[in-house]
Motif scaffolding. Structure first.
Motif, short mmCIF file in Angstrom:
data_model
loop_
_atom_site.label_atom_id
_atom_site.label_comp_id
_atom_site.label_asym_id
_atom_site.label_seq_id
_atom_site.Cartn_x
_atom_site.Cartn_y
_atom_site.Cartn_z
N ASN A 22 -6.16 12.25 0.89
CA ASN A 22 -6.44 10.82 1.04
C ASN A 22 -5.16 10.00 0.82
N TRP A 23 -4.41 10.30 -0.23
CA TRP A 23 -3.16 9.59 -0.51
C TRP A 23 -2.18 9.78 0.64
N VAL A 24 -2.04 11.03 1.07
CA VAL A 24 -1.10 11.34 2.15
C VAL A 24 -1.56 10.69 3.45
N GLY A 25 -2.85 10.72 3.70
CA GLY A 25 -3.39 10.08 4.91
C GLY A 25 -3.16 8.58 4.91
N THR A 26 -3.31 7.98 3.74
CA THR A 26 -3.06 6.53 3.63
C THR A 26 -1.60 6.23 3.91
N TYR B 201 6.66 -4.91 -5.06
CA TYR B 201 6.67 -3.80 -6.02
C TYR B 201 5.92 -4.10 -7.32
N PRO B 202 6.14 -5.23 -7.98
CA PRO B 202 5.42 -5.45 -9.25
C PRO B 202 3.90 -5.34 -9.11
N ARG B 203 3.36 -5.88 -8.04
CA ARG B 203 1.92 -5.81 -7.81
C ARG B 203 1.52 -4.36 -7.51
N ALA B 204 2.33 -3.66 -6.73
CA ALA B 204 2.04 -2.27 -6.40
C ALA B 204 2.05 -1.40 -7.65
N VAL C 65 0.83 -1.20 0.00
CA VAL C 65 0.00 0.00 0.00
C VAL C 65 0.87 1.25 0.00
N VAL C 66 1.94 1.25 0.79
CA VAL C 66 2.86 2.39 0.80
C VAL C 66 3.46 2.59 -0.59
N GLN D 87 -0.47 3.78 6.98
CA GLN D 87 0.28 2.56 6.72
C GLN D 87 1.67 2.60 7.34
N ARG D 88 2.34 3.73 7.24
CA ARG D 88 3.66 3.86 7.85
C ARG D 88 3.57 3.75 9.37
N GLY D 89 2.53 4.32 9.95
CA GLY D 89 2.33 4.18 11.40
C GLY D 89 2.14 2.73 11.80
#
Length: 155
Positions: free
Chosen positions: A85-89, A119-122, A67-68, A93-95
Motif C-alpha cells: 500500500n505504501w509503495v503503491g501510494t 515537510y513539517p506537515r508531512a 503524500v510522497v 503520487q509520483r506518476g
C-alpha cells in the motif's frame, strides 16, 4: 456551425451571469472568444478564473508532494512495516506529479520549495500514522528532488 464560423452578434452576446450559472457563463465566454468578440468578454472574471486554474495546479503539486514525503518517511523510519500500500501510494503520487510536470514544466523549479514547505506537515502525519515520536524524524526535508520524483527510489 463549426468553431471557425462567426455567429451573428446577438447569438454570442453573453446572457449568463458569472455568479448565477457558472457552466453557462464559461460556455458563453468560450463562444464569444471563438467569435473574436473580445469586447463582449467578462475580462475581470476570466482573469480570476485563469489565475485560479494556475493556483490549483500549484496546490495539487504541493498536496501530492506532501503524500510522497509522508510515505518516504514511513518507509525510511519503519522499513519493517513497508507495505505494498505504501509503495503503491508512492507510485501513484509520483506518476501524478510526473503528469503535472509534463503539463506544466515551469512547476519543476518549485518542487523543492514546495517539498520543504510541506515537510513539517508531512512529518506530523508520518509520526501520527507510524506511532513514532516526531523527534525521531528529521527537522527538515531529508530528500532531494531526485529522490522525491524517482519512481524507483524507496529508502
Amino acid at each position: 456551425m463549426n468553431r471557425l464560423d462567426t455567429p451573428p452578434a446577438e447569438a454570442i452576446a453573453p446572457a449568463a451571469d458569472y455568479s448565477s450559472d457558472f457552466a453557462l457563463w464559461l460556455t458563453e465566454q468560450a463562444r464569444t472568444m471563438r467569435a473574436r468578440r473580445f469586447d463582449l468578454l467578462d475580462i475581470d472574471n476570466l482573469c480570476e478564473e485563469i489565475e485560479g486554474m494556475a493556483r490549483k495546479e500549484h496546490r495539487e503539486l504541493q498536496s501530492r508532494l506532501e503524500v510522497v514525503l509522508v510515505h518516504l518517511l514511513k518507509c525510511k523510519f519503519q522499513p519493517e512495516q513497508r507495505s505494498s500500500n505504501w509503495v503503491g501510494t508512492l507510485e501513484e503520487q509520483r506518476g501524478q506529479i510526473a503528469r503535472i510536470l509534463k503539463d506544466s514544466p515551469s512547476l519543476a523549479r518549485r518542487v523543492m520549495e514546495y517539498a520543504d514547505a510541506e515537510y513539517p506537515r508531512a512529518a506530523v502525519v508520518a509520526a501520527r500514522e507510524t506511532g513514532l515520536a516526531i523527534a525521531t524524524l528529521p527537522g527538515s526535508n531529508p530528500f532531494s528532488q531526485a529522490e522525491l520524483l524517482d519512481r524507483d527510489f524507496i529508502p
